[in-house]
Design an enzyme around this catalytic site. Structure first.
Site, PDB file in Angstrom:
ATOM      1  N   ASP A 117       5.384  -6.977  -6.212  1.00  0.00           N
ATOM      2  CA  ASP A 117       3.935  -7.185  -6.165  1.00  0.00           C
ATOM      3  C   ASP A 117       3.602  -8.489  -6.895  1.00  0.00           C
ATOM      4  OD1 ASP A 117       1.178  -7.079  -6.359  1.00  0.00           O
ATOM      5  OD2 ASP A 117       1.108  -5.098  -7.294  1.00  0.00           O
ATOM      6  N   GLY A 173       6.203  -3.931  -2.391  1.00  0.00           N
ATOM      7  CA  GLY A 173       5.081  -4.725  -2.848  1.00  0.00           C
ATOM      8  C   GLY A 173       3.979  -3.876  -3.447  1.00  0.00           C
ATOM      9  N   HIS A 174       2.742  -4.387  -3.368  1.00  0.00           N
ATOM     10  CA  HIS A 174       1.593  -3.772  -4.033  1.00  0.00           C
ATOM     11  C   HIS A 174       1.305  -2.371  -3.500  1.00  0.00           C
ATOM     12  CE1 HIS A 174      -2.161  -3.749  -6.281  1.00  0.00           C
ATOM     13  NE2 HIS A 174      -2.809  -3.432  -5.177  1.00  0.00           N
ATOM     14  N   PHE A 175       1.338  -2.195  -2.196  1.00  0.00           N
ATOM     15  CA  PHE A 175       1.149  -0.880  -1.579  1.00  0.00           C
ATOM     16  C   PHE A 175       2.529  -0.266  -1.349  1.00  0.00           C
ATOM     17  CE2 PHE A 175      -2.971  -2.723  -0.800  1.00  0.00           C
ATOM     18  CZ  PHE A 175      -3.857  -1.654  -0.792  1.00  0.00           C
TER      19      PHE A 175
END
Length: 314
Positions: free
Chosen positions: A263, A289-291
């Site tokens: 992320d 990553g972020h999600f």
């Protein structure tokens, strides 16, 4: 006659005396969808799992909604009761004008806490992601006895967890009118997609409907005012990091950290930092990553189920 009686009983379950449908209760992995008025605001939430089971409250990130948890909910709902609300201004909840609803993280937390009170949830596990972090920390700090355990997924509470872009956003906090380009970039179509896709080695696991729908939501009337107010108020979250860290040290809730280590917004160091204040925290840095649950959904669900199986939940 027996068949007629069965049909009549079934009809009674779905039809009220006034001709309105009764909402069926959530059972097992079936998700049901609800709307209640909280603090004068219509709040939408997803629910799944048996109500007698321990409750997990899932708090979503920007610019998503409780929809982000759709792949995860069925994997947990056979054993747990799940509640996933949309914050005011997000998803299917009301988006009142900022003149009638103050879009601050304090206020989002107050509304979320009031929803949990209204639903009778006095003990639960909190799942925090992104914006769900600052909302959740405020809810937990206001009522520590509600917290049974904590699951953290790219919800930052440490200065070392802030990626490079936050130095630019800090310029916006200093003078929003002088830096409209910062907000424009924050809500752009490219940024909305990249929140999902940056840092992934498995782009084929990401449904493009997520970011196209999120971007469409950001284009709705009033959203610019709502989201700019929240981005400006985000500075209060960074200022609150020491208080949240102190809360973690004092209460030491059983904590699972499942962090998407790629992320660029909330970098891996932010996940590792939880062990500083909760030494027994279980920290997993995932290749995502972020999600992170978009591509590591099965792995995150397995981590949660194993982690919660070792807690004394009622």
């Amino acid at each position: 006659m027996k068949a007629k009686a069965v049909l009549a009983a079934a009809a009674a379950l779905i039809t009220a005396d006034a001709g309105q449908a009764h909402p069926l209760p959530s059972t097992s992995a079936t998700t049901t969808y609800h709307r209640v008025t909280v603090d004068g605001v219509g709040i939408f939430y997803r629910e799944a799992g048996p109500k007698g089971a321990p409750t997990i409250v899932l708090l979503h990130g920007f610019p998503s909604s409780s929809r982000e948890f759709d792949p995860l909910i069925p994997l947990l709902a056979t054993q747990y009761h799940l509640i996933a609300p949309d914050f005011p201004g997000f998803g299917h909840s009301d988006a009142p004008s900022p003149s009638s609803y103050a879009y601050t993280f304090d206020h989002l937390a107050q509304t979320t806490s009031a929803l949990l009170d209204q639903l009778g949830i006095d003990k639960c596990v909190f799942y925090l992601h992104d914006y769900g972090g600052p909302v959740g920390f405020r809810v937990m700090a206001a009522r520590p006895q509600r917290v049974q355990a904590l699951v953290v997924q790219n919800a930052n509470a440490y200065s070392e967890g802030l990626g490079a872009k936050w130095a630019v956003i800090a310029q916006y906090w200093t003078d929003p009118k002088a830096h409209p380009e910062v907000f424009d970039a924050f809500v752009s179509q490219a940024a909305t997609e990249q929140r999902h896709t940056l840092g992934t080695s498995h782009p084929e696991r990401y449904n493009p409907d997520t970011w196209t729908d999120e971007y469409a939501h950001l284009q709705q009337p009033g959203q610019r005012e709502i989201q700019s107010a929240l981005l400006y108020d985000y500075r209060t979250n960074v200022a609150s990091y020491p208080a949240w860290q102190s809360w973690l040290r004092e209460h030491k809730p059983p904590t699972l950290v499942a962090w998407g280590k790629n992320d660029p917004s909330f970098i891996a160091a932010g996940g590792d930092a939880y062990k500083r204040d909760v030494p027994d925290a279980e920290v997993h840095q995932l290749d995502a990553g972020h999600f992170a649950f978009d591509e590591k959904n099965d792995e995150i669900a397995d981590l949660i189920l194993k982690f919660l199986a070792n807690q004394s939940l009622k």
